[in-house]
Design a protein around this motif. Structure first.
Motif, PDB file in Angstrom:
ATOM      1  N   GLY A 273       0.811  -1.213   0.000  1.00 35.46           N
ATOM      2  CA  GLY A 273       0.000   0.000   0.000  1.00 35.46           C
ATOM      3  C   GLY A 273       0.842   1.259   0.000  1.00 35.46           C
ATOM      4  O   GLY A 273       0.500   2.257  -0.652  1.00 35.46           O
ATOM      5  N   LEU A 274       1.961   1.224   0.717  1.00 30.35           N
ATOM      6  CA  LEU A 274       2.868   2.375   0.734  1.00 30.35           C
ATOM      7  C   LEU A 274       3.514   2.571  -0.635  1.00 30.35           C
ATOM      8  O   LEU A 274       3.697   3.707  -1.087  1.00 30.35           O
ATOM      9  N   VAL A 275       3.859   1.471  -1.296  1.00 28.11           N
ATOM     10  CA  VAL A 275       4.440   1.562  -2.641  1.00 28.11           C
ATOM     11  C   VAL A 275       3.441   2.221  -3.593  1.00 28.11           C
ATOM     12  O   VAL A 275       3.794   3.138  -4.358  1.00 28.11           O
ATOM     13  N   THR A 276       2.191   1.786  -3.553  1.00 34.50           N
ATOM     14  CA  THR A 276       1.166   2.373  -4.421  1.00 34.50           C
ATOM     15  C   THR A 276       1.002   3.863  -4.136  1.00 34.50           C
ATOM     16  O   THR A 276       0.935   4.681  -5.066  1.00 34.50           O
ATOM     17  N   ALA A 277       0.942   4.226  -2.854  1.00 31.10           N
ATOM     18  CA  ALA A 277       0.763   5.628  -2.480  1.00 31.10           C
ATOM     19  C   ALA A 277       1.933   6.484  -2.958  1.00 31.10           C
ATOM     20  O   ALA A 277       1.741   7.572  -3.520  1.00 31.10           O
ATOM     21  N   MET A 278       3.165   5.995  -2.755  1.00 31.21           N
ATOM     22  CA  MET A 278       4.337   6.761  -3.170  1.00 31.21           C
ATOM     23  C   MET A 278       4.376   6.931  -4.682  1.00 31.21           C
ATOM     24  O   MET A 278       4.630   8.025  -5.192  1.00 31.21           O
ATOM     25  N   ASN A 279       4.120   5.849  -5.416  1.00 31.88           N
ATOM     26  CA  ASN A 279       4.161   5.945  -6.872  1.00 31.88           C
ATOM     27  C   ASN A 279       3.044   6.830  -7.405  1.00 31.88           C
ATOM     28  O   ASN A 279       3.229   7.533  -8.408  1.00 31.88           O
ATOM     29  N   ASP A 280       1.880   6.846  -6.749  1.00 33.09           N
ATOM     30  CA  ASP A 280       0.812   7.767  -7.137  1.00 33.09           C
ATOM     31  C   ASP A 280       1.258   9.217  -6.934  1.00 33.09           C
ATOM     32  O   ASP A 280       0.978  10.089  -7.768  1.00 33.09           O
TER      33      ASP A 280
ATOM     34  N   HIS B 287      -2.326   9.030   2.283  1.00 32.80           N
ATOM     35  CA  HIS B 287      -2.065   7.680   2.791  1.00 32.80           C
ATOM     36  C   HIS B 287      -0.674   7.594   3.406  1.00 32.80           C
ATOM     37  O   HIS B 287      -0.494   7.022   4.496  1.00 32.80           O
ATOM     38  N   LEU B 288       0.304   8.169   2.723  1.00 33.14           N
ATOM     39  CA  LEU B 288       1.674   8.125   3.227  1.00 33.14           C
ATOM     40  C   LEU B 288       1.791   8.884   4.547  1.00 33.14           C
ATOM     41  O   LEU B 288       2.385   8.389   5.517  1.00 33.14           O
ATOM     42  N   GLY B 289       1.217  10.096   4.603  1.00 34.21           N
ATOM     43  CA  GLY B 289       1.293  10.883   5.828  1.00 34.21           C
ATOM     44  C   GLY B 289       0.579  10.211   6.990  1.00 34.21           C
ATOM     45  O   GLY B 289       1.113  10.126   8.106  1.00 34.21           O
ATOM     46  N   GLY B 290      -0.648   9.705   6.743  1.00 33.51           N
ATOM     47  CA  GLY B 290      -1.388   9.033   7.797  1.00 33.51           C
ATOM     48  C   GLY B 290      -0.671   7.790   8.298  1.00 33.51           C
ATOM     49  O   GLY B 290      -0.632   7.523   9.511  1.00 33.51           O
ATOM     50  N   SER B 291      -0.090   7.043   7.375  1.00 37.24           N
ATOM     51  CA  SER B 291       0.633   5.829   7.760  1.00 37.24           C
ATOM     52  C   SER B 291       1.862   6.165   8.599  1.00 37.24           C
ATOM     53  O   SER B 291       2.187   5.452   9.563  1.00 37.24           O
ATOM     54  N   MET B 292       2.548   7.250   8.253  1.00 36.66           N
ATOM     55  CA  MET B 292       3.754   7.608   8.981  1.00 36.66           C
ATOM     56  C   MET B 292       3.428   8.043  10.406  1.00 36.66           C
ATOM     57  O   MET B 292       4.100   7.641  11.375  1.00 36.66           O
ATOM     58  N   TYR B 293       2.384   8.863  10.573  1.00 38.50           N
ATOM     59  CA  TYR B 293       2.016   9.291  11.924  1.00 38.50           C
ATOM     60  C   TYR B 293       1.526   8.105  12.753  1.00 38.50           C
ATOM     61  O   TYR B 293       1.810   8.011  13.961  1.00 38.50           O
ATOM     62  N   ALA B 294       0.789   7.183  12.124  1.00 32.84           N
ATOM     63  CA  ALA B 294       0.332   5.992  12.845  1.00 32.84           C
ATOM     64  C   ALA B 294       1.515   5.129  13.275  1.00 32.84           C
ATOM     65  O   ALA B 294       1.532   4.571  14.382  1.00 32.84           O
ATOM     66  N   LEU B 295       2.525   5.016  12.390  1.00 28.57           N
ATOM     67  CA  LEU B 295       3.728   4.255  12.730  1.00 28.57           C
ATOM     68  C   LEU B 295       4.428   4.863  13.938  1.00 28.57           C
ATOM     69  O   LEU B 295       4.806   4.148  14.880  1.00 28.57           O
ATOM     70  N   LEU B 296       4.590   6.177  13.934  1.00 27.39           N
ATOM     71  CA  LEU B 296       5.298   6.830  15.035  1.00 27.39           C
ATOM     72  C   LEU B 296       4.539   6.695  16.346  1.00 27.39           C
ATOM     73  O   LEU B 296       5.146   6.506  17.414  1.00 27.39           O
ATOM     74  N   ALA B 297       3.213   6.796  16.286  1.00 23.01           N
ATOM     75  CA  ALA B 297       2.422   6.618  17.504  1.00 23.01           C
ATOM     76  C   ALA B 297       2.603   5.205  18.052  1.00 23.01           C
ATOM     77  O   ALA B 297       2.754   5.003  19.274  1.00 23.01           O
ATOM     78  N   ALA B 298       2.618   4.221  17.164  1.00 23.39           N
ATOM     79  CA  ALA B 298       2.801   2.833  17.599  1.00 23.39           C
ATOM     80  C   ALA B 298       4.197   2.615  18.172  1.00 23.39           C
ATOM     81  O   ALA B 298       4.364   1.924  19.191  1.00 23.39           O
ATOM     82  N   LYS B 299       5.214   3.207  17.543  1.00 25.03           N
ATOM     83  CA  LYS B 299       6.583   3.018  18.009  1.00 25.03           C
ATOM     84  C   LYS B 299       6.864   3.800  19.288  1.00 25.03           C
ATOM     85  O   LYS B 299       7.739   3.426  20.072  1.00 25.03           O
ATOM     86  N   GLN B 300       6.143   4.885  19.498  1.00 27.52           N
ATOM     87  CA  GLN B 300       6.285   5.616  20.755  1.00 27.52           C
ATOM     88  C   GLN B 300       5.796   4.756  21.921  1.00 27.52           C
ATOM     89  O   GLN B 300       6.378   4.770  23.014  1.00 27.52           O
ATOM     90  N   ALA B 301       4.722   3.999  21.680  1.00 28.91           N
ATOM     91  CA  ALA B 301       4.173   3.129  22.722  1.00 28.91           C
ATOM     92  C   ALA B 301       4.963   1.834  22.858  1.00 28.91           C
ATOM     93  O   ALA B 301       5.101   1.294  23.965  1.00 28.91           O
ATOM     94  N   ASP B 302       5.501   1.336  21.754  1.00 28.20           N
ATOM     95  CA  ASP B 302       6.189   0.039  21.768  1.00 28.20           C
ATOM     96  C   ASP B 302       7.368   0.092  20.793  1.00 28.20           C
ATOM     97  O   ASP B 302       7.275  -0.369  19.659  1.00 28.20           O
ATOM     98  N   PRO B 303       8.511   0.648  21.222  1.00 27.43           N
ATOM     99  CA  PRO B 303       9.667   0.798  20.323  1.00 27.43           C
ATOM    100  C   PRO B 303      10.197  -0.551  19.857  1.00 27.43           C
ATOM    101  O   PRO B 303      10.017  -1.579  20.518  1.00 27.43           O
TER     102      PRO B 303
END
Length: 412
Positions: free
Chosen positions: A173-180, A194-210
């Motif tokens: 999904g990230l590949v599709t979003a970037m190529n779009d 999609h890319l921005g939302g995915s990145m913020y979601a990733l950081l929130a998850a990694k902040q809770a569980d690195p």
């Protein structure tokens, strides 16, 4: 203040078919007519300077105070419309590292370098091999494919997503979003969201569980960066690491399939894979021109008067071909890596990022040649067309044929 380039009737439009067909000859003509620094015109008649000379480009990139990355300095903002097509490339007040200057830039660059240096090179190569095999498993039974669309444009981001901390399931999904986003068509804004939302979601998850990934390492830094700054820098790294690396793969394979000097690679040799990749960085660099730098005061460069606030574009491909440094343009460059393809100076691509890109590109090429050893062009070399961009130089497509082979699955 107006840019002196705006009044030059011989200013060259930075666009058009010649960037697609033979940009090196175009740069040669510009150097003949204008010298080491040429007046150019961007979309909408916006003036700028393009640095063509190797020595002059070294001068610009070595002085981040005189030639700043602070786009607020630009003397043309009052004539830039809200829908100007180059705004994504030449933005104002962007929070990413691209437009940060001074000590804050050095701190952010150090955080990025530290996070990427921690990537285990063996794990990185393993990820690249696994994703390359997965992609080739889809192609190998067909006997014919487009290496650009079906392989090169899919591989780098899958690997980058994995080392940044995304799951393998999120990768496609990230590949599709970037190529779009890169294609800039109707799906560009959705891809950006999609890319921005995915990145913020990733950081929130990694902040809770690195975890042992780039995102977690950047969050753990002690320099006091905000979540927005980390997210912006990760998105910049992802975009800068994906398209140029994809074009590095495509351009290198094109060279190896069309130039007899590299034919040994197709017969099982591997030494010339690295040679071909290095040759591409000199002769066919994926990043042709970069925007940009802004003069913080009136100055002279290459015999031109550069006004305060003028936009100075970095002509990486032109500088690589400068006859003052390439006295024998027909000779192979060997191990010479004094090219500008990764930039130079304080704002150059961080060295660990270059290493990541090289591992992905080289692994992608070697796995392809291992799996499809008789790969050959499906069209005459003269039929290969480039994207009509003055910024990034890559192929529209690279059609190839090969003997169909069975998929490996997880057996490699």
């Amino acid at each position: 203040m107006t840019c002196p380039a705006a009044h030059d009737p011989l200013a060259v439009p930075l666009g058009g078919p010649r960037f697609q067909t033979d940009p090196i000859e175009l740069y040669r003509e510009m150097r003949r007519d204008h010298g080491a620094v040429a007046p150019v015109v961007l979309d909408g008649g916006v003036p700028a300077w393009l640095v063509l000379g190797y020595r002059e480009l070294h001068q610009v990139t070595s002085d981040p105070v005189l030639f700043s990355r602070d786009s607020d300095l630009w003397n043309q903002w009052d004539r830039i419309p809200a829908d100007w097509p180059l705004l994504p490339m030449i933005g104002r007040k962007q929070p990413s590292i691209l437009y940060t200057v001074g000590e804050r830039h050095r701190e952010r660059a150090a955080v990025i370098s530290d996070a990427l240096e921690s990537v285990d090179p063996f794990e990185l190569k393993g990820h690249a091999e696994r994703f390359a095999d997965e992609l080739i498993d889809v192609l190998c039974g067909k006997g014919r494919c487009d290496i650009v669309a079906e392989y090169a444009m899919l591989l780098p981001l899958r690997v980058l997503a994995r080392i940044y901390g995304f799951s393998d399931e999120q990768g496609p999904g990230l590949v599709t979003a970037m190529n779009d986003m890169i294609n800039g068509r109707e799906g560009a804004l959705d891809g950006q969201r999609h890319l921005g939302g995915s990145m913020y979601a990733l950081l929130a998850a990694k902040q809770a569980d690195p975890g042992p990934d780039v995102a977690s390492r950047m969050l753990a830094n002690t320099a006091g960066f905000t979540m927005d700054e980390v997210a912006q820098d990760l998105m910049v790294m992802m975009a800068a690491g994906h398209q140029p690396t994809a074009d590095w793969i495509g351009n290198s394979l094109r060279l190896m399939l069309t130039d007899d000097r590299f034919a040994a690679s197709l017969a099982g040799g591997r030494h010339s894979v690295g040679e071909a990749m290095n040759e591409v960085l000199w002769e066919d660099t994926p990043t042709q021109n970069v925007a940009g730098r802004w003069a913080s005061r009136d100055t002279n460069l290459g015999g031109r008067r550069i006004g305060r606030g003028d936009l100075v574009l970095l002509g990486l491909a032109a500088a690589n071909a400068d006859p003052h440094v390439r006295t024998d343009a027909g000779a192979l460059t060997g191990g010479n890596n004094a090219f500008f393809s990764f930039g130079h100076g304080e704002h150059r691509c961080p060295f660990p990022a270059q290493e990541v890109a090289e591992v992905i590109a080289r692994t992608g090429i070697e796995v392809l040649l291992d799996r499809l050893p008789d790969v050959d062009l499906a069209v005459p070399a003269s039929a290969l067309a480039r994207r009509p961009s003055p910024w990034l130089r890559g192929l529209n497509e690279l059609p190839v044929t090969y003997t169909p082979t069975p998929a490996l699955g997880a057996t490699r």
